[in-house]
Motif scaffolding. Structure first.
Motif, PDB file in Angstrom:
ATOM      1  N   LEU A  25      -1.301   7.057 -12.206  1.00  0.00           N
ATOM      2  CA  LEU A  25      -1.111   7.371 -10.797  1.00  0.00           C
ATOM      3  C   LEU A  25      -0.582   6.152 -10.055  1.00  0.00           C
ATOM      4  O   LEU A  25      -0.778   5.020 -10.490  1.00  0.00           O
ATOM      5  CB  LEU A  25      -2.445   7.806 -10.184  1.00  0.00           C
ATOM      6  N   PRO A  26       0.107   6.362  -8.925  1.00  0.00           N
ATOM      7  CA  PRO A  26       0.585   5.220  -8.133  1.00  0.00           C
ATOM      8  C   PRO A  26      -0.567   4.351  -7.663  1.00  0.00           C
ATOM      9  O   PRO A  26      -1.730   4.763  -7.643  1.00  0.00           O
ATOM     10  CB  PRO A  26       1.297   5.894  -6.954  1.00  0.00           C
ATOM     11  N   ALA A  27      -0.253   3.150  -7.252  1.00  0.00           N
ATOM     12  CA  ALA A  27      -1.269   2.236  -6.735  1.00  0.00           C
ATOM     13  C   ALA A  27      -2.006   2.859  -5.558  1.00  0.00           C
ATOM     14  O   ALA A  27      -1.402   3.499  -4.702  1.00  0.00           O
ATOM     15  CB  ALA A  27      -0.606   0.923  -6.306  1.00  0.00           C
ATOM     16  N   ASN A  28      -3.318   2.697  -5.539  1.00  0.00           N
ATOM     17  CA  ASN A  28      -4.169   3.155  -4.437  1.00  0.00           C
ATOM     18  C   ASN A  28      -4.157   4.667  -4.237  1.00  0.00           C
ATOM     19  O   ASN A  28      -4.510   5.149  -3.159  1.00  0.00           O
ATOM     20  CB  ASN A  28      -3.768   2.458  -3.124  1.00  0.00           C
ATOM     21  N   VAL A  29      -3.768   5.402  -5.271  1.00  0.00           N
ATOM     22  CA  VAL A  29      -3.739   6.873  -5.213  1.00  0.00           C
ATOM     23  C   VAL A  29      -4.639   7.413  -6.315  1.00  0.00           C
ATOM     24  O   VAL A  29      -4.507   7.038  -7.483  1.00  0.00           O
ATOM     25  CB  VAL A  29      -2.310   7.418  -5.364  1.00  0.00           C
ATOM     26  N   SER A  30      -5.577   8.285  -5.961  1.00  0.00           N
ATOM     27  CA  SER A  30      -6.516   8.828  -6.941  1.00  0.00           C
ATOM     28  C   SER A  30      -6.205  10.259  -7.345  1.00  0.00           C
ATOM     29  O   SER A  30      -6.756  10.762  -8.318  1.00  0.00           O
ATOM     30  CB  SER A  30      -7.944   8.773  -6.381  1.00  0.00           C
ATOM     31  N   PHE A  31      -5.300  10.924  -6.606  1.00  0.00           N
ATOM     32  CA  PHE A  31      -5.006  12.324  -6.903  1.00  0.00           C
ATOM     33  C   PHE A  31      -3.649  12.699  -6.327  1.00  0.00           C
ATOM     34  O   PHE A  31      -3.336  12.371  -5.181  1.00  0.00           O
ATOM     35  CB  PHE A  31      -6.077  13.225  -6.293  1.00  0.00           C
ATOM     36  N   VAL A  32      -2.835  13.386  -7.161  1.00  0.00           N
ATOM     37  CA  VAL A  32      -1.555  13.941  -6.715  1.00  0.00           C
ATOM     38  C   VAL A  32      -1.513  15.406  -7.139  1.00  0.00           C
ATOM     39  O   VAL A  32      -1.394  15.711  -8.320  1.00  0.00           O
ATOM     40  CB  VAL A  32      -0.352  13.178  -7.312  1.00  0.00           C
ATOM     41  N   GLY A  33      -1.634  16.309  -6.179  1.00  0.00           N
ATOM     42  CA  GLY A  33      -1.658  17.737  -6.488  1.00  0.00           C
ATOM     43  C   GLY A  33      -0.280  18.336  -6.535  1.00  0.00           C
ATOM     44  O   GLY A  33       0.056  19.240  -5.754  1.00  0.00           O
ATOM     45  N   ASP A  34       0.545  17.840  -7.437  1.00  0.00           N
ATOM     46  CA  ASP A  34       1.924  18.309  -7.563  1.00  0.00           C
ATOM     47  C   ASP A  34       1.952  19.790  -7.939  1.00  0.00           C
ATOM     48  O   ASP A  34       1.094  20.283  -8.679  1.00  0.00           O
ATOM     49  CB  ASP A  34       2.639  17.476  -8.626  1.00  0.00           C
ATOM     50  N   TRP A  35       2.976  20.507  -7.431  1.00  0.00           N
ATOM     51  CA  TRP A  35       3.080  21.946  -7.688  1.00  0.00           C
ATOM     52  C   TRP A  35       4.017  22.279  -8.841  1.00  0.00           C
ATOM     53  O   TRP A  35       4.311  23.443  -9.085  1.00  0.00           O
ATOM     54  CB  TRP A  35       3.579  22.654  -6.435  1.00  0.00           C
ATOM     55  N   SER A  36       4.511  21.293  -9.572  1.00  0.00           N
ATOM     56  CA  SER A  36       5.423  21.554 -10.665  1.00  0.00           C
ATOM     57  C   SER A  36       4.791  22.455 -11.713  1.00  0.00           C
ATOM     58  O   SER A  36       3.592  22.406 -11.966  1.00  0.00           O
ATOM     59  CB  SER A  36       5.851  20.243 -11.321  1.00  0.00           C
ATOM     60  N   ALA A  37       5.627  23.296 -12.346  1.00  0.00           N
ATOM     61  CA  ALA A  37       5.129  24.180 -13.401  1.00  0.00           C
ATOM     62  C   ALA A  37       4.877  23.413 -14.693  1.00  0.00           C
ATOM     63  O   ALA A  37       4.260  23.925 -15.620  1.00  0.00           O
ATOM     64  CB  ALA A  37       6.132  25.304 -13.649  1.00  0.00           C
ATOM     65  N   LYS A  38       5.388  22.195 -14.787  1.00  0.00           N
ATOM     66  CA  LYS A  38       5.223  21.398 -16.004  1.00  0.00           C
ATOM     67  C   LYS A  38       3.889  20.681 -15.995  1.00  0.00           C
ATOM     68  O   LYS A  38       3.320  20.380 -14.968  1.00  0.00           O
ATOM     69  CB  LYS A  38       6.347  20.369 -16.105  1.00  0.00           C
ATOM     70  N   THR A  39       3.392  20.382 -17.163  1.00  0.00           N
ATOM     71  CA  THR A  39       2.174  19.583 -17.264  1.00  0.00           C
ATOM     72  C   THR A  39       2.172  18.843 -18.591  1.00  0.00           C
ATOM     73  O   THR A  39       2.593  19.372 -19.609  1.00  0.00           O
ATOM     74  CB  THR A  39       0.899  20.431 -17.145  1.00  0.00           C
ATOM     75  N   GLU A  40       1.720  17.587 -18.561  1.00  0.00           N
ATOM     76  CA  GLU A  40       1.610  16.806 -19.788  1.00  0.00           C
ATOM     77  C   GLU A  40       0.260  17.010 -20.454  1.00  0.00           C
ATOM     78  O   GLU A  40       0.009  16.510 -21.538  1.00  0.00           O
ATOM     79  CB  GLU A  40       1.822  15.325 -19.477  1.00  0.00           C
ATOM     80  N   ASP A 284       0.853   4.139   0.456  1.00  0.00           N
ATOM     81  CA  ASP A 284       0.947   4.630  -0.915  1.00  0.00           C
ATOM     82  C   ASP A 284       0.730   6.138  -0.987  1.00  0.00           C
ATOM     83  O   ASP A 284       1.382   6.829  -1.772  1.00  0.00           O
ATOM     84  CB  ASP A 284      -0.067   3.910  -1.795  1.00  0.00           C
ATOM     85  N   VAL A 285      -0.175   6.671  -0.188  1.00  0.00           N
ATOM     86  CA  VAL A 285      -0.380   8.113  -0.158  1.00  0.00           C
ATOM     87  C   VAL A 285       0.862   8.818   0.394  1.00  0.00           C
ATOM     88  O   VAL A 285       1.312   9.835  -0.143  1.00  0.00           O
ATOM     89  CB  VAL A 285      -1.632   8.472   0.662  1.00  0.00           C
ATOM     90  N   ALA A 286       1.448   8.264   1.464  1.00  0.00           N
ATOM     91  CA  ALA A 286       2.655   8.863   2.041  1.00  0.00           C
ATOM     92  C   ALA A 286       3.795   8.850   1.034  1.00  0.00           C
ATOM     93  O   ALA A 286       4.562   9.827   0.933  1.00  0.00           O
ATOM     94  CB  ALA A 286       3.037   8.121   3.309  1.00  0.00           C
ATOM     95  N   GLN A 287       3.930   7.767   0.287  1.00  0.00           N
ATOM     96  CA  GLN A 287       5.003   7.687  -0.714  1.00  0.00           C
ATOM     97  C   GLN A 287       4.821   8.751  -1.781  1.00  0.00           C
ATOM     98  O   GLN A 287       5.766   9.429  -2.193  1.00  0.00           O
ATOM     99  CB  GLN A 287       4.999   6.296  -1.356  1.00  0.00           C
ATOM    100  N   ALA A 288       3.594   8.943  -2.253  1.00  0.00           N
ATOM    101  CA  ALA A 288       3.327   9.921  -3.299  1.00  0.00           C
ATOM    102  C   ALA A 288       3.429  11.355  -2.781  1.00  0.00           C
ATOM    103  O   ALA A 288       3.810  12.259  -3.530  1.00  0.00           O
ATOM    104  CB  ALA A 288       1.938   9.686  -3.894  1.00  0.00           C
ATOM    105  N   ALA A 289       3.115  11.570  -1.514  1.00  0.00           N
ATOM    106  CA  ALA A 289       3.113  12.922  -0.955  1.00  0.00           C
ATOM    107  C   ALA A 289       4.477  13.370  -0.464  1.00  0.00           C
ATOM    108  O   ALA A 289       4.841  14.543  -0.581  1.00  0.00           O
ATOM    109  CB  ALA A 289       2.106  13.008   0.196  1.00  0.00           C
ATOM    110  N   PHE A 290       5.252  12.423   0.102  1.00  0.00           N
ATOM    111  CA  PHE A 290       6.490  12.804   0.766  1.00  0.00           C
ATOM    112  C   PHE A 290       7.713  12.037   0.275  1.00  0.00           C
ATOM    113  O   PHE A 290       8.835  12.337   0.674  1.00  0.00           O
ATOM    114  CB  PHE A 290       6.368  12.553   2.285  1.00  0.00           C
ATOM    115  N   GLY A 291       7.509  11.026  -0.571  1.00  0.00           N
ATOM    116  CA  GLY A 291       8.628  10.232  -1.037  1.00  0.00           C
ATOM    117  C   GLY A 291       9.071   9.201  -0.032  1.00  0.00           C
ATOM    118  O   GLY A 291      10.165   8.629  -0.157  1.00  0.00           O
ATOM    119  N   SER A 292       8.255   8.964   0.997  1.00  0.00           N
ATOM    120  CA  SER A 292       8.638   7.988   2.019  1.00  0.00           C
ATOM    121  C   SER A 292       7.385   7.484   2.710  1.00  0.00           C
ATOM    122  O   SER A 292       6.328   8.095   2.621  1.00  0.00           O
ATOM    123  CB  SER A 292       9.584   8.629   3.048  1.00  0.00           C
TER     124      SER A 292
END
Length: 292
Positions: A25-40, A284-292
């Motif tokens: 996960l990105p720095a200072n980010v504990s969760f990213v609830g991405d909606w992509s259909a892919k998963t690792e 860091d949360v804004a970057q992970a959530a919105f790309g900015s």
């Protein structure tokens, strides 16, 4: 129709990945609830549960991505979507998970956090209205649910109705044991609650978790406009941000997102949601959530 609900819910939970979890996960980010259909990590979506009537109620929309790494989803709730026989009609995912699939709850030890989430309502958006079965309309896109044994409203609910606002039901819901039923939620207006239909609206939530007056809550908003800047639209100082019942310990709370509305509506609610992101840094949360 009701007999179909429980069977279908089990099928969806087994077959639908609720998001794409990355290995780091990105720095200072504990969760990213991405909606992509892919998963690792097959079978281990970032959200533990899916609560929807059919799989088409929550679907990725790749043409609406904020960036190649940030997927969004179309959410729709149709008349009669009473999943599991619970109150209201919904299409939601529930319970954040860590990289090792452990629940990420919220409690008095969670400290200070930031959350990012975005929403885009269509031009023909219809807000929930009072019905014969639900005289009090509601529509929630992001909610913090208290312990299930409290059997009451969310502690925090970010609402999309005829405007954006929050509902709070925090602190002692029985008020020192003087109540037999939980106190009502409090509606808190934003200084700018406009829906801005047809455009993305981004929200950042800053919160210090507490069941007493040591808590703090602030919500900032950024509209889809090249000249727009983050604007604080709500601030609550010295307030509880968690809920509990008098005589009981403060239990674990959990997050849900999607759309949850009152029963009896005759139209479909359709909207777009970006990922819910959690962490300890606004930037860091804004970057992970919105790309900015």
């Amino acid at each position: 129709m009701k007999k179909k609900t429980s069977i279908l819910l089990i099928t969806i939970l087994m077959s639908f990945n609720c998001g794409a979890q990355v290995k780091t996960l990105p720095a200072n980010v504990s969760f990213v609830g991405d909606w992509s259909a892919k998963t690792e990590r097959p079978g281990r979506g970032v959200w533990r549960d899916l609560q929807a009537w059919e799989k088409d109620r929550i679907v990725p929309r790749d043409n609406e991505r904020f960036s190649p790494d940030i997927a969004v989803a179309q959410i729709q709730v149709k008349p009669g979507d009473q999943v599991g026989g619970w109150s209201g009609e919904r299409a939601e995912v529930s319970t954040m998970q860590s990289l090792n699939a452990s629940p990420l709850s919220v409690n008095t030890g969670s400290g200070k956090e930031f959350y990012g989430i975005s929403v885009k309502l269509p031009a023909d958006w219809q807000p929930p209205v009072a019905t014969s079965v639900d005289p009090y309309p509601w529509g929630i896109i992001f909610q913090l649910h208290g312990p299930d044994n409290l059997g009451t409203n969310p502690a925090f609910a970010l609402c999309a109705e005829s405007d954006f606002h929050i509902n709070l039901q925090t602190g002692d819901i029985l008020e020192g044991g003087t109540r037999t039923k939980p106190k009502n939620a409090v509606r808190a207006q934003f200084s700018n609650g406009q829906l801005s239909k047809g455009k993305w609206v981004k929200f950042m939530i800053e919160v210090t978790w507490a069941a007493d007056s040591s808590g703090y809550l602030a919500i900032s908003r950024l509209d889809e406009d090249p000249s727009a800047q983050w604007t604080k639209v709500y601030e609550g100082k010295n307030i509880p941000t968690l809920q509990f019942a008098y005589g009981r310990a403060v239990g674990d709370h959990y997050w849900k997102t999607g759309y949850y509305r009152n029963r009896g509506l005759t139209f479909t609610s359709k909207l777009l949601l970006g990922p819910a992101v959690r962490g300890t840094s606004f930037a860091d949360v804004a970057q992970a959530a919105f790309g900015s």
